[in-house]
Design an enzyme around this catalytic site. Structure first.
Site, PDB file in Angstrom:
ATOM      1  CB  THR A 175     -11.135   3.278 -15.249  1.00  0.00           C
ATOM      2  OG1 THR A 175     -11.491   4.393 -14.432  1.00  0.00           O
ATOM      3  CG2 THR A 175      -9.926   3.654 -16.073  1.00  0.00           C
ATOM      4  CG  ASP A 176     -14.540  -1.482 -14.452  1.00  0.00           C
ATOM      5  OD1 ASP A 176     -15.022  -1.108 -15.547  1.00  0.00           O
ATOM      6  OD2 ASP A 176     -14.082  -2.624 -14.259  1.00  0.00           O
ATOM      7  CB  THR A 207      -0.988   0.036   1.187  1.00  0.00           C
ATOM      8  OG1 THR A 207      -1.686   1.293   1.128  1.00  0.00           O
ATOM      9  CG2 THR A 207      -0.298  -0.100   2.524  1.00  0.00           C
ATOM     10  CB  SER A 213      -7.197  14.621 -12.776  1.00  0.00           C
ATOM     11  OG  SER A 213      -8.495  15.109 -12.847  1.00  0.00           O
ATOM     12  CB  SER A 227      -3.951  14.800  -3.838  1.00  0.00           C
ATOM     13  OG  SER A 227      -4.880  14.262  -4.754  1.00  0.00           O
ATOM     14  CE1 TYR A 287      -8.063  11.824  -8.416  1.00  0.00           C
ATOM     15  CE2 TYR A 287      -9.298  13.662  -9.342  1.00  0.00           C
ATOM     16  CZ  TYR A 287      -8.505  12.537  -9.520  1.00  0.00           C
ATOM     17  OH  TYR A 287      -8.152  12.144 -10.791  1.00  0.00           O
ATOM     18  CG  HIS A 300      -0.441   4.985  -6.553  1.00  0.00           C
ATOM     19  ND1 HIS A 300       0.832   5.173  -7.014  1.00  0.00           N
ATOM     20  CD2 HIS A 300      -0.508   5.649  -5.374  1.00  0.00           C
ATOM     21  CE1 HIS A 300       1.511   5.892  -6.147  1.00  0.00           C
ATOM     22  NE2 HIS A 300       0.725   6.214  -5.140  1.00  0.00           N
ATOM     23  CB  ILE A 301      -5.842   7.838  -7.151  1.00  0.00           C
ATOM     24  CG1 ILE A 301      -6.618   6.999  -8.162  1.00  0.00           C
ATOM     25  CG2 ILE A 301      -5.192   9.038  -7.762  1.00  0.00           C
ATOM     26  CD1 ILE A 301      -7.886   7.660  -8.655  1.00  0.00           C
TER      27      ILE A 301
HETATM   28  N1  LIG Z   1     -10.489   7.405 -14.882  1.00  0.00           N
HETATM   29  C1  LIG Z   1     -10.644   8.721 -14.996  1.00  0.00           C
HETATM   30  O1  LIG Z   1     -11.720   9.230 -15.413  1.00  0.00           O
HETATM   31  C2  LIG Z   1      -9.528   9.637 -14.663  1.00  0.00           C
HETATM   32  C3  LIG Z   1      -9.656  11.003 -14.929  1.00  0.00           C
HETATM   33  C4  LIG Z   1      -8.622  11.851 -14.622  1.00  0.00           C
HETATM   34  C5  LIG Z   1      -7.467  11.336 -14.071  1.00  0.00           C
HETATM   35  N2  LIG Z   1      -7.352  10.024 -13.824  1.00  0.00           N
HETATM   36  C6  LIG Z   1      -6.137   9.523 -13.194  1.00  0.00           C
HETATM   37  O2  LIG Z   1      -5.695   8.331 -13.795  1.00  0.00           O
HETATM   38  C7  LIG Z   1      -5.070   7.494 -12.835  1.00  0.00           C
HETATM   39  C8  LIG Z   1      -5.675   6.113 -12.892  1.00  0.00           C
HETATM   40  O3  LIG Z   1      -7.059   6.228 -12.716  1.00  0.00           O
HETATM   41  P1  LIG Z   1      -7.985   4.944 -12.868  1.00  0.00           P
HETATM   42  O4  LIG Z   1      -9.333   5.418 -13.210  1.00  0.00           O
HETATM   43  O5  LIG Z   1      -7.325   3.955 -13.753  1.00  0.00           O
HETATM   44  O6  LIG Z   1      -7.999   4.416 -11.347  1.00  0.00           O
HETATM   45  P2  LIG Z   1      -8.435   2.990 -10.796  1.00  0.00           P
HETATM   46  O7  LIG Z   1      -8.992   2.156 -11.875  1.00  0.00           O
HETATM   47  O8  LIG Z   1      -9.276   3.247  -9.604  1.00  0.00           O
HETATM   48  O9  LIG Z   1      -7.052   2.374 -10.341  1.00  0.00           O
HETATM   49  C9  LIG Z   1      -6.413   2.855  -9.213  1.00  0.00           C
HETATM   50  C10 LIG Z   1      -5.210   1.982  -8.953  1.00  0.00           C
HETATM   51  O10 LIG Z   1      -4.574   2.441  -7.761  1.00  0.00           O
HETATM   52  C11 LIG Z   1      -4.400   1.322  -6.890  1.00  0.00           C
HETATM   53  N3  LIG Z   1      -4.501   1.766  -5.507  1.00  0.00           N
HETATM   54  C12 LIG Z   1      -5.580   2.244  -4.859  1.00  0.00           C
HETATM   55  N4  LIG Z   1      -5.284   2.513  -3.585  1.00  0.00           N
HETATM   56  C13 LIG Z   1      -3.984   2.195  -3.424  1.00  0.00           C
HETATM   57  C14 LIG Z   1      -3.093   2.232  -2.327  1.00  0.00           C
HETATM   58  N5  LIG Z   1      -3.486   2.654  -1.133  1.00  0.00           N
HETATM   59  N6  LIG Z   1      -1.823   1.826  -2.506  1.00  0.00           N
HETATM   60  C15 LIG Z   1      -1.407   1.379  -3.706  1.00  0.00           C
HETATM   61  N7  LIG Z   1      -2.198   1.326  -4.789  1.00  0.00           N
HETATM   62  C16 LIG Z   1      -3.483   1.713  -4.649  1.00  0.00           C
HETATM   63  C17 LIG Z   1      -5.514   0.363  -7.249  1.00  0.00           C
HETATM   64  O11 LIG Z   1      -5.189  -0.972  -6.961  1.00  0.00           O
HETATM   65  P3  LIG Z   1      -5.520  -1.690  -5.588  1.00  0.00           P
HETATM   66  O12 LIG Z   1      -6.905  -1.362  -5.232  1.00  0.00           O
HETATM   67  O13 LIG Z   1      -5.305  -3.142  -5.904  1.00  0.00           O
HETATM   68  O14 LIG Z   1      -4.533  -1.221  -4.603  1.00  0.00           O
HETATM   69  C18 LIG Z   1      -5.548   0.536  -8.759  1.00  0.00           C
HETATM   70  O15 LIG Z   1      -4.597  -0.280  -9.352  1.00  0.00           O
HETATM   71  C19 LIG Z   1      -5.233   8.204 -11.500  1.00  0.00           C
HETATM   72  O16 LIG Z   1      -4.075   8.905 -11.175  1.00  0.00           O
HETATM   73  C20 LIG Z   1      -6.371   9.147 -11.743  1.00  0.00           C
HETATM   74  O17 LIG Z   1      -6.314  10.303 -10.913  1.00  0.00           O
HETATM   75  C21 LIG Z   1      -8.359   9.139 -14.101  1.00  0.00           C
END
Ligand SMILES: NC(=O)c1ccc[n+]([C@@H]2O[C@H](COP(=O)([O-])OP(=O)(O)OC[C@H]3O[C@@H](n4cnc5c(N)ncnc54)[C@H](OP(=O)(O)O)[C@@H]3O)[C@@H](O)[C@H]2O)c1
Length: 371
Positions: free
Chosen positions: A299-300, A171, A249, A265, A262, A199-200
């Site tokens: 993403t989900d 983590t 983001s 950060s 969020y 990661h977030i």
């Molecule tokens: N999707 C969007 O619409 C969007 C928009 C703007 C920016 N972004 C950015 O894109 C990036 C990825 O987004 P996403 O949508 O792909 O997110 P996501 O599907 O929720 O994936 C988040 C990842 O972070 C890991 N994670 C969560 N808590 C953690 C912890 N405490 N320690 C280590 N790992 C942890 C999760 O895995 P585990 O749960 O297994 O730890 C997962 O692999 C992020 O930086 C997000 O801010 C996304």
């Protein structure tokens, strides 16, 4: 005497000329004294004017010397100096921007054999990045908390053609883990070319109601752990002239309701890593820093979070993952991805870039470079 003075002062009061003829005739014995006084007053007036003139010239000189360090807000009185100090650098930035933004071609071979870390890679955009990197023939190291998901991704990566694939689960709430993860990954990979921080911590979209624990967790996981990992990886990245890629983001560039912790950060990432990039460029540290500004991605987690709250079109995660890797490989400073339309042009904020460039002249960076 009283009458004479009264008339003279009332004339002065109305701002009228005070010639002796217009006023009462002066008694003869006063006339010579009056002329002498006029002469002395005239001289004094001339001296005052001369002194005023000198003071004006001195203040212009002072403004050139002392007000310059305050930079942009003080207009330089000389148009040539203004052109030299402000217009030419601005023109320089525009040309540099045009030159560097000219599309350099990305080739997947750029990643072949490269040693790459992807965090938050158990799902979403991180997982897609791992798959792209595997197909490009990179050595892939992934991390997240879910060990089972990571195991599956590593085996998929090997199938897709990764030069090697490994995972370390843990983590990012724990900074010791963040530091040790980089050290271990560096040993397993035998160095590092690209560090993709993605990661977030999970969060829902809702008005902020004072959840300080969430603010703290968001800052630790989404921001502090990024700094810890980058600093631990820096010696390896310096050796390889490598790259740091920060996934951020639109909420890290503009105010966005319902995601205050969020958003904070993500703004922090911009502040820290953009400052670091400037330091590296001045100190000629050949480690690139790419900030990725994403709109809504399908993403989900994101789809679940925005459901019933936000009306926006989502862009595909596979494509998004590829654009992030491309931007990192091309060492771009910033990349904008998503169904953003004109927003990206506005978010790029050329005003901020010009200010950042011009304000650099006010720092004595030599002091740190030579030490
Ligand atoms: N999707 C969007 O619409 C969007 C928009 C703007 C920016 N972004 C950015 O894109 C990036 C990825 O987004 P996403 O949508 O792909 O997110 P996501 O599907 O929720 O994936 C988040 C990842 O972070 C890991 N994670 C969560 N808590 C953690 C912890 N405490 N320690 C280590 N790992 C942890 C999760 O895995 P585990 O749960 O297994 O730890 C997962 O692999 C992020 O930086 C997000 O801010 C996304």
């Amino acid at each position: 005497m009283y009458k004479y003075l009264l008339k003279k002062f009332s004339a002065l009061d109305r701002n009228q000329p005070t010639s002796k003829q217009e006023i009462l005739p002066l008694p003869k014995e006063w006339e010579t004294a009056e002329e002498e006084r006029d002469e002395t007053e005239g001289k004094a007036e001339e001296e005052r004017r001369e002194e005023k003139h000198k003071e004006k010239r001195r203040s212009i000189k002072r403004s050139k010397i002392w007000l310059k360090p305050q930079g942009l807000l003080v207009p330089d009185p000389c148009p040539m100096a203004c052109m030299k100090n402000y217009l030419l650098p601005i023109l320089g930035i525009c040309l540099a921007y045009y030159y560097y933004s000219a599309d350099e071609e990305f080739k997947p071979e750029m990643l072949q054999g490269k040693k790459v870390i992807v965090t938050g890679a158990s799902k979403g955009i991180g997982k897609e990045m791992a798959y792209h990197l595997a197909k490009m023939g990179a050595h892939v190291m992934v991390t997240a908390r879910s060990e089972e998901a990571l195991k599956k991704i590593v085996s998929d990566c090997l199938k897709y053609g990764a030069a090697s694939a490994h995972y370390i689960a843990g983590t990012m709430e724990d900074m010791t883990f963040a530091e040790q993860f980089i050290a271990k990954a560096g040993k397993i990979l035998g160095g590092l070319d690209m560090l993709i921080l993605n990661h977030i911590t999970s969060a829902t979209m809702e008005p902020f109601a004072g959840d300080i624990a969430l603010v703290r967790r968001s800052m630790e996981v989404n921001y502090i752990s990024y700094v810890v990992m980058s600093m631990t990886a820096l010696p390896m990245l310096k050796r390889s002239n490598g790259s740091i890629v920060i996934v951020s983001s639109m909420a890290g560039k503009m105010a966005s309701p319902l995601v205050a912790p969020y958003s904070a950060s993500k703004f922090a990432l911009d502040g820290f890593f953009s400052s670091l990039r400037t330091e590296y460029s001045v100190a000629k540290v050949n480690v690139s820093i790419t900030l990725c500004i994403l709109g809504l991605i399908d993403t989900d987690s994101a789809m679940k979070a925005v459901s019933g709250v936000l009306n926006a079109e989502a862009a595909p995660k596979e494509d998004c993952a590829l654009e992030i890797i491309k931007a990192g490989a091309l060492r771009q400073e910033e990349v904008y991805y998503g169904k953003l339309g004109w927003s990206s042009l506005l978010l790029e904020n050329p005003g901020r870039r010009i200010l950042e460039f011009l304000s650099l002249r006010n720092y004595n960076m030599e002091k740190f470079i030579n030490n």
